[in-house]
Design a protein around this motif. Structure first.
Motif, PDB file in Angstrom:
ATOM      1  N   LEU A 111       0.785  -1.388   0.028  1.00 50.95           N
ATOM      2  CA  LEU A 111      -0.038   0.211  -0.047  1.00 50.95           C
ATOM      3  C   LEU A 111       1.066   1.312  -0.003  1.00 50.95           C
ATOM      4  O   LEU A 111       0.352   2.299   0.131  1.00 50.95           O
ATOM      5  CB  LEU A 111      -1.079   0.036   1.202  1.00 50.95           C
ATOM      6  CG  LEU A 111      -1.903  -1.101   1.113  1.00 50.95           C
ATOM      7  CD1 LEU A 111      -2.633  -1.179   2.711  1.00 50.95           C
ATOM      8  CD2 LEU A 111      -2.826  -1.286   0.168  1.00 50.95           C
ATOM      9  N   GLY A 112       2.085   1.386  -0.087  1.00 49.25           N
ATOM     10  CA  GLY A 112       2.794   2.315  -0.034  1.00 49.25           C
ATOM     11  C   GLY A 112       3.205   2.742   1.351  1.00 49.25           C
ATOM     12  O   GLY A 112       2.765   2.295   2.467  1.00 49.25           O
ATOM     13  N   GLU A 113       3.878   4.350   1.360  1.00 48.41           N
ATOM     14  CA  GLU A 113       4.112   4.730   2.472  1.00 48.41           C
ATOM     15  C   GLU A 113       2.970   4.941   3.681  1.00 48.41           C
ATOM     16  O   GLU A 113       3.270   4.836   4.911  1.00 48.41           O
ATOM     17  CB  GLU A 113       5.514   5.740   2.449  1.00 48.41           C
ATOM     18  CG  GLU A 113       6.491   5.253   1.853  1.00 48.41           C
ATOM     19  CD  GLU A 113       7.569   6.102   1.816  1.00 48.41           C
ATOM     20  OE1 GLU A 113       7.473   7.166   2.429  1.00 48.41           O
ATOM     21  OE2 GLU A 113       8.388   6.056   0.842  1.00 48.41           O
ATOM     22  N   ASN A 114       1.992   5.755   2.893  1.00 46.20           N
ATOM     23  CA  ASN A 114       0.983   6.367   3.867  1.00 46.20           C
ATOM     24  C   ASN A 114      -0.494   5.494   3.708  1.00 46.20           C
ATOM     25  O   ASN A 114      -1.225   5.824   3.171  1.00 46.20           O
ATOM     26  CB  ASN A 114       0.661   7.885   3.261  1.00 46.20           C
ATOM     27  CG  ASN A 114      -0.188   8.670   4.291  1.00 46.20           C
ATOM     28  OD1 ASN A 114      -0.732   8.143   5.136  1.00 46.20           O
ATOM     29  ND2 ASN A 114      -0.521   9.904   3.909  1.00 46.20           N
ATOM     30  N   VAL A 115      -0.344   4.489   4.462  1.00 42.85           N
ATOM     31  CA  VAL A 115      -1.204   3.404   4.620  1.00 42.85           C
ATOM     32  C   VAL A 115      -2.787   3.954   5.068  1.00 42.85           C
ATOM     33  O   VAL A 115      -3.535   3.643   4.062  1.00 42.85           O
ATOM     34  CB  VAL A 115      -0.911   2.230   5.409  1.00 42.85           C
ATOM     35  CG1 VAL A 115      -1.986   1.394   5.530  1.00 42.85           C
ATOM     36  CG2 VAL A 115       0.398   1.281   4.966  1.00 42.85           C
ATOM     37  N   ALA A 116      -2.574   4.885   5.953  1.00 48.40           N
ATOM     38  CA  ALA A 116      -3.945   5.541   6.375  1.00 48.40           C
ATOM     39  C   ALA A 116      -4.595   6.380   4.997  1.00 48.40           C
ATOM     40  O   ALA A 116      -5.988   6.075   4.944  1.00 48.40           O
ATOM     41  CB  ALA A 116      -3.513   6.260   7.337  1.00 48.40           C
ATOM     42  N   ALA A 117      -3.917   7.001   4.446  1.00 48.88           N
ATOM     43  CA  ALA A 117      -4.276   7.734   3.132  1.00 48.88           C
ATOM     44  C   ALA A 117      -5.005   7.038   2.143  1.00 48.88           C
ATOM     45  O   ALA A 117      -5.911   7.200   1.482  1.00 48.88           O
ATOM     46  CB  ALA A 117      -3.103   8.583   2.823  1.00 48.88           C
ATOM     47  N   ILE A 173      -6.545 -18.442  -8.130  1.00 50.95           N
ATOM     48  CA  ILE A 173      -6.275 -17.894  -6.647  1.00 50.95           C
ATOM     49  C   ILE A 173      -7.339 -16.625  -6.645  1.00 50.95           C
ATOM     50  O   ILE A 173      -7.454 -15.905  -7.588  1.00 50.95           O
ATOM     51  CB  ILE A 173      -4.906 -17.529  -6.552  1.00 50.95           C
ATOM     52  CG1 ILE A 173      -4.164 -18.767  -6.496  1.00 50.95           C
ATOM     53  CG2 ILE A 173      -4.479 -16.758  -5.251  1.00 50.95           C
ATOM     54  CD1 ILE A 173      -2.651 -18.521  -6.668  1.00 50.95           C
ATOM     55  N   VAL A 174      -7.974 -16.479  -5.616  1.00 45.64           N
ATOM     56  CA  VAL A 174      -8.799 -15.284  -5.384  1.00 45.64           C
ATOM     57  C   VAL A 174      -8.450 -14.261  -4.414  1.00 45.64           C
ATOM     58  O   VAL A 174      -8.381 -14.939  -3.233  1.00 45.64           O
ATOM     59  CB  VAL A 174     -10.287 -15.605  -5.245  1.00 45.64           C
ATOM     60  CG1 VAL A 174     -11.338 -14.367  -4.974  1.00 45.64           C
ATOM     61  CG2 VAL A 174     -10.708 -16.485  -6.361  1.00 45.64           C
ATOM     62  N   LEU A 175      -8.071 -13.122  -4.546  1.00 43.17           N
ATOM     63  CA  LEU A 175      -7.636 -12.131  -3.729  1.00 43.17           C
ATOM     64  C   LEU A 175      -8.922 -11.376  -3.244  1.00 43.17           C
ATOM     65  O   LEU A 175      -9.761 -10.714  -4.192  1.00 43.17           O
ATOM     66  CB  LEU A 175      -6.715 -11.292  -4.172  1.00 43.17           C
ATOM     67  CG  LEU A 175      -5.128 -11.683  -4.452  1.00 43.17           C
ATOM     68  CD1 LEU A 175      -4.420 -10.659  -5.376  1.00 43.17           C
ATOM     69  CD2 LEU A 175      -4.596 -12.017  -3.200  1.00 43.17           C
ATOM     70  N   PHE A 176      -9.100 -11.299  -1.985  1.00 38.05           N
ATOM     71  CA  PHE A 176     -10.133 -10.380  -1.633  1.00 38.05           C
ATOM     72  C   PHE A 176      -9.652  -9.145  -0.698  1.00 38.05           C
ATOM     73  O   PHE A 176      -9.562  -9.217   0.644  1.00 38.05           O
ATOM     74  CB  PHE A 176     -11.250 -11.281  -0.589  1.00 38.05           C
ATOM     75  CG  PHE A 176     -11.777 -12.553  -1.249  1.00 38.05           C
ATOM     76  CD1 PHE A 176     -12.970 -12.278  -1.894  1.00 38.05           C
ATOM     77  CD2 PHE A 176     -11.150 -13.599  -1.347  1.00 38.05           C
ATOM     78  CE1 PHE A 176     -13.677 -13.306  -2.571  1.00 38.05           C
ATOM     79  CE2 PHE A 176     -11.805 -14.756  -1.975  1.00 38.05           C
ATOM     80  CZ  PHE A 176     -13.088 -14.692  -2.577  1.00 38.05           C
ATOM     81  N   PRO A 177      -9.259  -8.200  -1.250  1.00 44.55           N
ATOM     82  CA  PRO A 177      -8.658  -6.913  -0.337  1.00 44.55           C
ATOM     83  C   PRO A 177      -9.781  -6.527   0.231  1.00 44.55           C
ATOM     84  O   PRO A 177     -10.808  -6.655   0.196  1.00 44.55           O
ATOM     85  CB  PRO A 177      -8.319  -5.795  -1.716  1.00 44.55           C
ATOM     86  CG  PRO A 177      -8.652  -6.762  -3.068  1.00 44.55           C
ATOM     87  CD  PRO A 177      -9.265  -8.069  -2.692  1.00 44.55           C
ATOM     88  N   GLN A 178      -9.306  -5.719   1.521  1.00 39.27           N
ATOM     89  CA  GLN A 178     -10.389  -5.011   2.097  1.00 39.27           C
ATOM     90  C   GLN A 178     -10.124  -3.587   2.472  1.00 39.27           C
ATOM     91  O   GLN A 178      -8.794  -3.296   2.678  1.00 39.27           O
ATOM     92  CB  GLN A 178     -10.231  -5.765   3.562  1.00 39.27           C
ATOM     93  CG  GLN A 178     -10.661  -7.381   3.529  1.00 39.27           C
ATOM     94  CD  GLN A 178     -11.941  -7.373   3.261  1.00 39.27           C
ATOM     95  OE1 GLN A 178     -12.965  -7.073   4.095  1.00 39.27           O
ATOM     96  NE2 GLN A 178     -12.517  -8.253   2.265  1.00 39.27           N
ATOM     97  N   ILE A 179     -11.326  -2.894   2.410  1.00 35.77           N
ATOM     98  CA  ILE A 179     -10.977  -1.241   2.827  1.00 35.77           C
ATOM     99  C   ILE A 179     -11.161  -1.352   4.356  1.00 35.77           C
ATOM    100  O   ILE A 179     -11.816  -2.216   4.938  1.00 35.77           O
ATOM    101  CB  ILE A 179     -11.977  -0.420   2.169  1.00 35.77           C
ATOM    102  CG1 ILE A 179     -13.370  -0.737   2.434  1.00 35.77           C
ATOM    103  CG2 ILE A 179     -11.501  -0.740   0.575  1.00 35.77           C
ATOM    104  CD1 ILE A 179     -14.297   0.205   2.003  1.00 35.77           C
TER     105      ILE A 179
END
Length: 179
Positions: A111-117, A173-179
């Motif tokens: 997610l890069g450096e600023n994960v919260a953003a 393969i199934v990825l389930f990203p989460q917000i």
């Protein structure tokens, strides 16, 4: 140029008051302007609310519903199967997966450096069929819909949207990203 080989599957419910028809129609026209004929498929269901349509959810909402968990049953319509067939081509019949092949993974390194953003959760989920443990499988990313995060509905979308049953028998393969 980046869309040239892509395929697009769009589902619109006639009772969906969240994503109204003009938005869906604009999206469909956008993709059709850039992709060759037949690579974009628009599926309209006049009896359907704003939800994922699944035959796998043990306690689905009615087809017309726009209520949590936003996983509806509309007869034998299998949105995940229809979507995957359009995107990937002919599939082997779906099979019941084993739950231990659904695993959490740390999303933060991606997610890069600023994960919260970025607005992503620390943890996402991945389904890896046993046949894919040594590699060589395709990957599908299944984004949850509105208010379908694991924080809000647990693993219901991950386990019951219908993707893992198709993945089990089709080396996917199934990825389930989460917000």
């Amino acid at each position: 140029d980046g869309l040239v080989g892509d395929r697009v599957w769009i589902l619109s419910g006639g009772l969906d008051e969240t994503v109204r028809w003009p938005v869906v129609d604009s999206l469909n026209r956008f993709y059709r302007a850039w992709l060759p004929f037949g690579q974009t498929l628009l599926v309209t269901r006049p009896d359907t609310g704003h939800a994922m349509i699944s035959t796998e959810e043990p306690e689905p909402s009615s087809c017309a519903s726009t209520e949590p968990p936003f996983i509806n049953r509309c007869g034998d319509f299998d949105a995940a199967g229809e979507l995957l067939t359009h995107l990937l081509g002919s599939l082997e019949p779906k099979q019941e997966p084993t739950a231990e092949h659904i695993r959490p993974f740390d999303q933060r390194p991606f997610l890069g450096e600023n994960v919260a953003a970025v607005g992503m959760a620390d943890e996402g989920y991945v389904f890896v069929p046993e046949s894919c443990e040594s590699g060589g499988c395709r990957v599908h990313v299944a984004f949850h819909g509105c208010r379908q995060t694991t924080r809000e509905i647990g693993l219901r979308f991950v386990e019951n949207a219908g993707y893992v049953e198709w993945a089990q028998s089709n080396r996917l393969i199934v990825l389930f990203p989460q917000i």
